[in-house]
Design a protein around this motif. Structure first.
Motif, mmCIF file in Angstrom:
data_model
loop_
_atom_site.group_PDB
_atom_site.id
_atom_site.type_symbol
_atom_site.label_atom_id
_atom_site.label_comp_id
_atom_site.label_asym_id
_atom_site.label_seq_id
_atom_site.Cartn_x
_atom_site.Cartn_y
_atom_site.Cartn_z
ATOM 1 N N VAL A 25 -1.144 14.052 -3.659
ATOM 2 C CA VAL A 25 -1.105 13.338 -2.394
ATOM 3 C C VAL A 25 -2.396 13.637 -1.645
ATOM 4 O O VAL A 25 -2.866 14.780 -1.636
ATOM 5 C CB VAL A 25 0.114 13.770 -1.549
ATOM 6 C CG1 VAL A 25 0.082 13.148 -0.156
ATOM 7 C CG2 VAL A 25 1.419 13.401 -2.260
ATOM 8 N N THR A 26 -2.984 12.615 -1.031
ATOM 9 C CA THR A 26 -4.158 12.862 -0.204
ATOM 10 C C THR A 26 -3.731 13.548 1.081
ATOM 11 O O THR A 26 -2.851 13.044 1.799
ATOM 12 C CB THR A 26 -4.877 11.546 0.136
ATOM 13 O OG1 THR A 26 -5.382 10.973 -1.073
ATOM 14 C CG2 THR A 26 -6.044 11.775 1.094
ATOM 15 N N GLY A 68 7.513 7.235 -0.872
ATOM 16 C CA GLY A 68 6.319 6.417 -0.992
ATOM 17 C C GLY A 68 5.112 6.883 -0.217
ATOM 18 O O GLY A 68 4.103 6.172 -0.173
ATOM 19 N N VAL A 69 5.153 8.065 0.376
ATOM 20 C CA VAL A 69 3.986 8.585 1.089
ATOM 21 C C VAL A 69 2.955 9.066 0.079
ATOM 22 O O VAL A 69 3.235 9.947 -0.739
ATOM 23 C CB VAL A 69 4.375 9.719 2.056
ATOM 24 C CG1 VAL A 69 3.127 10.404 2.613
ATOM 25 C CG2 VAL A 69 5.229 9.176 3.198
ATOM 26 N N THR A 70 1.773 8.486 0.118
ATOM 27 C CA THR A 70 0.684 8.895 -0.770
ATOM 28 C C THR A 70 -0.460 9.576 -0.016
ATOM 29 O O THR A 70 -1.338 10.153 -0.641
ATOM 30 C CB THR A 70 0.126 7.680 -1.537
ATOM 31 O OG1 THR A 70 -0.290 6.677 -0.596
ATOM 32 C CG2 THR A 70 1.174 7.089 -2.466
ATOM 33 N N SER A 73 11.534 11.816 6.564
ATOM 34 C CA SER A 73 11.813 10.469 6.077
ATOM 35 C C SER A 73 10.951 9.467 6.821
ATOM 36 O O SER A 73 11.212 9.149 7.984
ATOM 37 C CB SER A 73 13.292 10.108 6.258
ATOM 38 O OG SER A 73 13.504 8.740 5.935
ATOM 39 N N ILE A 74 9.923 8.953 6.158
ATOM 40 C CA ILE A 74 9.077 7.940 6.781
ATOM 41 C C ILE A 74 9.826 6.615 6.908
ATOM 42 O O ILE A 74 9.615 5.859 7.878
ATOM 43 C CB ILE A 74 7.762 7.769 5.982
ATOM 44 C CG1 ILE A 74 6.754 6.903 6.746
ATOM 45 C CG2 ILE A 74 8.039 7.208 4.601
ATOM 46 C CD1 ILE A 74 6.191 7.529 7.978
ATOM 47 N N PRO A 76 0.845 -1.205 0.000
ATOM 48 C CA PRO A 76 0.000 0.000 0.000
ATOM 49 C C PRO A 76 0.874 1.247 0.000
ATOM 50 O O PRO A 76 2.014 1.232 0.497
ATOM 51 C CB PRO A 76 -0.779 -0.118 1.319
ATOM 52 C CG PRO A 76 -0.708 -1.557 1.705
ATOM 53 C CD PRO A 76 0.624 -2.045 1.195
ATOM 54 N N GLY A 77 0.366 2.340 -0.553
ATOM 55 C CA GLY A 77 1.044 3.616 -0.408
ATOM 56 C C GLY A 77 1.218 3.941 1.071
ATOM 57 O O GLY A 77 0.336 3.657 1.888
ATOM 58 N N LEU A 78 2.355 4.514 1.430
ATOM 59 C CA LEU A 78 2.613 4.805 2.834
ATOM 60 C C LEU A 78 1.796 6.015 3.292
ATOM 61 O O LEU A 78 1.474 6.915 2.509
ATOM 62 C CB LEU A 78 4.100 5.042 3.063
ATOM 63 C CG LEU A 78 5.026 3.896 2.645
ATOM 64 C CD1 LEU A 78 6.464 4.180 3.086
ATOM 65 C CD2 LEU A 78 4.556 2.553 3.201
#
Length: 406
Positions: A167-168, A134-136, A327-328, A66-68
């Motif tokens: 991005v949401t 990768g954060v969406t 940075s996630i 999944p998107g992060l």
């Protein structure tokens, strides 16, 4: 016909039940109208991929997750607090800096002074760094205005970031973050102002998806936070809380009493708070970047959360003072090394449980039919690599609503 189908890779669905990571080796995932239409072993597809979708993509052995989701950030702000970083290293405590007019108050001044376009420009750089890993989906709080005009300005910038960067963005009103200088020594009067003016203004403008407060000895008491929550409830907005970061004021139990989406930080949360969160379904959001930056030693009660089934999320807390982090992936590593979480727990914390912390768990955070087609493709051999390696970004591309964004 589906729009797209990905084959030739492995899929970490992050489903709660089933094998670790919800893994499907040799999987396939199909998308229609921005939503996942089918996911499973490629051998179980109802026909040849080319006859099922308009476009067929070869994942070439990559992993699909999944998107992060970064479910706790303060991404929109002016200025920086590098000097305070030096002061802490010279021996000053976070609390002492805050009480001397530094900390949040210094960022308030810089954010109030910033033009909206300038605030957008500096904030989009931070968002781009998160998206590159990768954060969406990202939550963005206000709380560096503490007046009506600047709180709304922050929230407008946050919404604009989502609209322009694919991005949401979930916005959170955090007017009860600190005491502004014009209300010095008058915290109850300021809470009156939040409840009667700034929070209603944010709600009327449709700029807030949730309401937060900072419940701590250097911020607001449980009673004052409860007043904000009462107003949020009256306005139909869900709540969350900065709780038990520096001391146990019962913040976790307070949040749970209001059915909060999440309680965040939680280093000092006791057993009663954990039990209350378990009963309410409130997510524990852990913020290892702040723990690391402030050189804290009190660990959040991870084992109690596990024992009582409290969902654990992991986020950056990206902010200029206690967590200057974008940075996630580093947060996944720190969640494991500092908080003793497993790599699977850490990844669930930035997908499935992060979605729950934002109230979007029915549509995000897991790869399953009917869920949003927010995906990441990673050049890794195993999902554990996302938490294991430091300073390493194996993202090949991210997909938002079925459309490639990286």
């Amino acid at each position: 016909m589906w729009d797209d189908i990905w084959i030739g890779g492995d899929i970490a669905t992050m489903a709660r039940d089933g094998p670790p990571y919800g893994a499907i080796r040799g999987g396939a995932l199909a998308v229609a109208d921005g939503t996942i239409a089918w996911v499973g072993p490629a051998a179980d597809l109802p026909g040849p991929p080319g006859g099922l979708a308009a476009r067929v993509h070869d994942a070439s052995g990559q992993w699909i997750t999944p998107g992060l989701i970064d479910c706790h950030t303060h991404l929109v702000y002016g200025g920086n607090r590098a000097r305070e970083f030096e002061m802490r290293l010279e021996g000053a405590s976070y609390e002492a800096i805050a009480r001397a007019g530094g900390g949040i108050a210094s960022t308030v001044g810089a954010t109030r002074a910033a033009r909206e376009d300038d605030l957008f420009a500096v904030s989009e750089t931070r968002l781009a760094a998160l998206a590159a890993e990768g954060v969406t989906t990202v939550e963005i709080k206000s709380g560096y205005g503490l007046d009506v005009e600047t709180e709304l300005k922050q929230l407008r910038v946050a919404r604009r970031l989502g609209e322009t960067h694919g991005v949401t963005v979930r916005t959170t009103f955090l007017g009860a973050h600190a005491l502004p200088p014009e209300f010095a020594e008058r915290p109850d009067d300021y809470i009156d102002f939040v409840c009667s003016e700034s929070l209603p203004a944010a709600a009327q403008a449709g700029l807030a998806d949730a309401v937060d407060a900072f419940c701590e000895s250097i911020a607001f008491s449980p009673g004052q936070a409860a007043r904000v929550f009462d107003k949020a409830t009256a306005l139909g907005l869900p709540v969350k809380l900065h709780a038990d970061q520096l001391s146990d004021l019962g913040g976790a139990a307070l949040a749970a009493g209001y059915g909060a989406l999440s309680a965040d930080h939680l280093e000092y949360t006791g057993a009663s708070g954990v039990l209350a969160m378990a009963a309410a379904g409130t997510v524990a959001v852990l913020l290892p970047g702040a723990f690391y930056t402030l050189r804290e030693t009190q660990l959040p009660p991870v084992e109690l959360f596990r024992e009582h089934g409290v969902p654990i999320a992991v986020a950056t807390d990206s902010n200029p003072g206690s967590a200057p982090v974008t940075s996630i992936l580093l947060m996944l590593n720190m969640a494991c090394t500092l908080f003793r979480m497993t790599p699977e727990e850490a990844l669930a914390g930035a997908t499935r449980n992060a979605a729950r912390a934002l109230g979007i768990g029915e549509t995000h955070g897991v790869l399953a039919p009917g869920m949003a087609a927010d995906l990441c493709l990673w050049d890794i051999a195993e999902p554990a690599e996302l938490a294991y390696r430091i300073g390493f970004n194996p993202l090949v591309r991210s997909i938002k609503k079925g459309i490639s964004s990286v």
